[in-house]
Design an enzyme around this catalytic site. Structure first.
Site, PDB file in Angstrom:
ATOM      1  N   TYR A 122      -1.082  -1.117  10.912  1.00 31.39           N
ATOM      2  CA  TYR A 122      -1.401  -1.407   9.462  1.00 31.39           C
ATOM      3  C   TYR A 122      -0.337  -0.990   8.295  1.00 31.39           C
ATOM      4  CZ  TYR A 122      -4.068  -1.608   5.076  1.00 31.39           C
ATOM      5  OH  TYR A 122      -4.612  -1.595   3.796  1.00 31.39           O
ATOM      6  N   SER A 152       0.866  -1.136   0.086  1.00 29.86           N
ATOM      7  CA  SER A 152      -0.062  -0.188  -0.010  1.00 29.86           C
ATOM      8  C   SER A 152       1.009   1.101  -0.067  1.00 29.86           C
ATOM      9  CB  SER A 152      -0.886   0.004   1.176  1.00 29.86           C
ATOM     10  OG  SER A 152      -1.628   1.305   1.174  1.00 29.86           O
TER      11      SER A 152
END
Length: 315
Positions: free
Chosen positions: A204, A191
């Site tokens: 995360y 990401s």
């Protein structure tokens, strides 16, 4: 005389430095054109890697979109996720629309090492050419500090098992046969949030940074064996994880993202996935201070912008 020589020397150094910067940025733009524009017409034939693709987290969002796009490009697909009904629905859709074969393996990736013998048995004797490590979770839908995460001990175990352990173990399971055949493609869904610390989603963000580093390391280790490992670092994509925010000029539909991202295979091993996200990532790297606060500000602005433009489209 000395002052004149010094002035000329500084001038030459300035010209060289400017030339270097111009050439560097021009090269990046050329590579971007090569990766995202030419690849639309000269796609890599993904069937060269093998007959089957394995996709984790395949019941929703980017994973589902990858599975469907891989089937459209001629591969049979193994769908792995935790919700059987969703898996069955995706499998039926793929078989109906593309005529390709599917196989379902139901597991919950928040489990530990004990879940992988079942997956290994399910993949036994299959000609697996592509692995897409896509599965991932947040530990909270709302922004919060680590100690404020609900059921913090279990939540931290779950996100580490799902976002990190799954990538390592799934790679371990499929890599041996790829190496023996001297060909294979592993796509790891990292990401853009993994390129900077992202406070209030710290763990995360860190798991996605791990995926990126892991991808680059394994690619370096096994590229001589014919294995390609691609790290994909998207920004905002409209998926259930992002509460299905409206697609805009900055936010991609999962289906469009998967199509563009798969086009980049064979062109680059590290990509934002699509032209829109590559432009945004380039701007982030060039013009945004490398601080946690500025990155958080920009991501939050992007989310709010997409919501506003989404409302205007509905009106």
């Amino acid at each position: 005389m000395a002052d004149c020589l010094l002035s000329q020397g500084v001038h030459v150094l300035g010209v060289l430095a400017l030339s270097y910067l111009v050439l560097k940025q021009s090269w990046k733009l050329l590579m971007g054109f090569w990766t995202h524009i030419l690849s639309r017409w000269w796609r890599t034939d993904l069937r060269k890697y093998g007959g089957w693709a394995v996709v984790t987290g395949a019941s929703d969002g980017i994973g589902k979109a990858y599975a469907e796009e891989l089937a459209r490009r001629g591969l049979n697909v193994v769908l792995i996720s935790r919700t059987l009904k969703k898996l069955q629905s995706v499998a039926e859709g793929i078989e109906l629309q593309t005529g390709r074969k599917t196989k379902i393996i139901q597991v919950d990736f928040t489990g530990g090492p004990e879940i992988y013998p079942k997956i290994e048995e399910g993949l036994k004797d299959m000609d697996i050419g592509i692995l897409v490590n896509n599965v991932g979770i947040l530990y909270s839908e709302l922004e919060c500090k680590i100690l404020d995460v609900p059921d913090v001990d279990q939540s931290l175990n779950n996100i580490i098992n799902c976002n990190i352990l799954s990538v390592v173990h799934m790679t371990r399971l499929v890599l041996p046969q790829m190496v023996s055949r001297k060909k294979g493609l592993i796509i790891n869904m990292s990401s853009g949030i993994g390129t900077h610390p992202y406070s209030l989603y710290t763990v995360y963000s860190a798991t996605k940074a791990f995926m990126d580093f892991f991808s680059r390391g394994v690619h370096a280790e096994y590229k001589s064996d014919g294995i390609t490992v691609q790290s994909v670092l998207p920004l905002l994509v409209s998926t259930p994880m992002n509460l299905s925010i409206e697609d805009t000029i900055t936010v991609k539909k999962a289906e469009d993202f998967a199509r563009e991202a798969l086009n980049t295979v064979g062109y680059t091993t590290r990509t934002a996935g699509c032209l829109s996200h590559s432009i945004q990532s380039y701007a982030l790297g060039r013009f945004l201070p490398h601080t946690t606060e500025s990155f958080n500000l920009l991501i939050n602005f992007g989310i709010k912008f997409s919501k506003l433009t989404g409302k205007s489209k509905k009106q």
